[in-house]
Design an enzyme around this catalytic site. Sequence first.
Site, PDB file in Angstrom:
ATOM      1  N   HIS A  76       0.845  -1.210   0.000  1.00  0.00           N
ATOM      2  CA  HIS A  76       0.000   0.000   0.000  1.00  0.00           C
ATOM      3  C   HIS A  76       0.876   1.254   0.000  1.00  0.00           C
ATOM      4  O   HIS A  76       0.681   2.173  -0.810  1.00  0.00           O
ATOM      5  CB  HIS A  76      -0.900  -0.034   1.239  1.00  0.00           C
ATOM      6  CG  HIS A  76      -1.731   1.197   1.424  1.00  0.00           C
ATOM      7  ND1 HIS A  76      -3.086   1.233   1.168  1.00  0.00           N
ATOM      8  CD2 HIS A  76      -1.403   2.443   1.870  1.00  0.00           C
ATOM      9  CE1 HIS A  76      -3.549   2.447   1.424  1.00  0.00           C
ATOM     10  NE2 HIS A  76      -2.555   3.194   1.873  1.00  0.00           N
ATOM     11  N   GLU A  77       1.857   1.286   0.892  1.00  0.00           N
ATOM     12  CA  GLU A  77       2.731   2.458   0.991  1.00  0.00           C
ATOM     13  C   GLU A  77       3.627   2.601  -0.235  1.00  0.00           C
ATOM     14  O   GLU A  77       3.898   3.719  -0.691  1.00  0.00           O
ATOM     15  CB  GLU A  77       3.588   2.374   2.260  1.00  0.00           C
ATOM     16  CG  GLU A  77       2.793   2.428   3.557  1.00  0.00           C
ATOM     17  CD  GLU A  77       1.943   3.674   3.668  1.00  0.00           C
ATOM     18  OE1 GLU A  77       2.357   4.730   3.157  1.00  0.00           O
ATOM     19  OE2 GLU A  77       0.843   3.587   4.243  1.00  0.00           O
ATOM     20  N   HIS A  80       2.020   4.572  -2.939  1.00  0.00           N
ATOM     21  CA  HIS A  80       2.233   6.018  -2.794  1.00  0.00           C
ATOM     22  C   HIS A  80       3.633   6.408  -3.294  1.00  0.00           C
ATOM     23  O   HIS A  80       3.793   7.390  -4.019  1.00  0.00           O
ATOM     24  CB  HIS A  80       2.110   6.433  -1.328  1.00  0.00           C
ATOM     25  CG  HIS A  80       0.746   6.279  -0.750  1.00  0.00           C
ATOM     26  ND1 HIS A  80      -0.379   6.826  -1.321  1.00  0.00           N
ATOM     27  CD2 HIS A  80       0.314   5.645   0.382  1.00  0.00           C
ATOM     28  CE1 HIS A  80      -1.434   6.542  -0.586  1.00  0.00           C
ATOM     29  NE2 HIS A  80      -1.045   5.816   0.455  1.00  0.00           N
ATOM     30  N   ASP A 172      -5.828   8.586   3.440  1.00  0.00           N
ATOM     31  CA  ASP A 172      -5.746   8.912   2.015  1.00  0.00           C
ATOM     32  C   ASP A 172      -7.025   9.591   1.532  1.00  0.00           C
ATOM     33  O   ASP A 172      -6.983  10.469   0.670  1.00  0.00           O
ATOM     34  CB  ASP A 172      -5.493   7.637   1.206  1.00  0.00           C
ATOM     35  CG  ASP A 172      -4.157   6.998   1.572  1.00  0.00           C
ATOM     36  OD1 ASP A 172      -3.202   7.739   1.862  1.00  0.00           O
ATOM     37  OD2 ASP A 172      -4.069   5.751   1.564  1.00  0.00           O
TER      38      ASP A 172
END
Length: 378
Positions: A76-77, A80, A172
């Site tokens: 997930h990170e 980004h 987010d």
Amino acid sequence: MATERTRAGLGSGGLRLFRVVGVPVLLSPSWWVGAAVIVLLYTPLVRGLLPHAGIWASAFVAAAFTVFLAGSVLLHELGHCLVALRLGLPVRRVRLFLLGGISEIARSPPTAFREGLIAAAGPVVSLVLAGCTGIGWFALQPHGAVWLLVAQTCVANLAVGVFNLLPGLPLDGGRLLRAATWRLTANRHYGTVTGALGAVAVALGLLGWGIGGFFSDAPGAWLRFAVCVLMAWFVLAGAFSEYTAGRGDRWPSGLGLDELLRPVLQLPAESPVGDALSAAAGRGVVLVRADGVAVGLLDQSRAAELAASSPREPAERASEAVLPETVLLRDEEHEEVLRRLRTVSAEQFLVVDPDGRPCGVLRRTAVRDAARRYGPES
């Protein structure tokens, strides 16, 4: 941001695991606490779903799920990070901790559209992972440890994706709300205020859901309430931090650029760092080569560290480079100065007059502190 330390693989944010696309991945000490809690709570659930599994086998499955969950949060990170890097924004590190993870991007996105792209990338990754593991969940026979791990990983990624889309900073969804408000109003600070108000609504919703468990006689009501309180605290604390930092996005009321500058002192770049530090006396120090070109601004904290061990070392070794993006004109518009502070990660900026002569040094903390002291400009 805290300076990373490499000794024994430890950073200021925890244990350094590895690098992905050049970005260090750190494991915060709080992650171990969260992992232990998950294993303790999940082991009885595994025993209930897998009756033939013993206590140690159940604990092993619970530990495996904890690792899968950490991997999901990491992906997930990294979503980004990859988008930020693609847009030209450097990423300092990714840190996994008790309540999830965080990507530390060195500069704020310069436009609302880019902020929205970076914010959306993480939930998209989580929802794609939920979809992929969901296919495996329905394809496998509904029994056994592998089926259980796939099913729980699907549910966890779905929860991570949906929770992060809630419209409150620092989630987010809050960043997407800020980007939308920024785009509509052309003011990033208004977006931050909207995201912070969204965080209050999200926190109240979490607390309400946690309290509701007691009235509906839901199983594990106390655990549900505790988790909701923890997440509400996380959201509110993060929103307050974002709002406080966002005050630096507005110019301090009644002050001009000149009133925020440190007087400037020019010294040869090869000056001993101990002498340069002594001569600074609260001024900004521009280090100049023999040909008159400014090559750096003395970083006084780094200079103090270097002077403590090697006071005769050249001052240039304890400087921030003077680059085109770290040079401001004395008559620069306030909005342009703020834009530069948002998009450039330097701590100091050299301010020059129309003829290119240094006339002061602007520290980013000077703008933020003045905005807090005098209030933002209308």
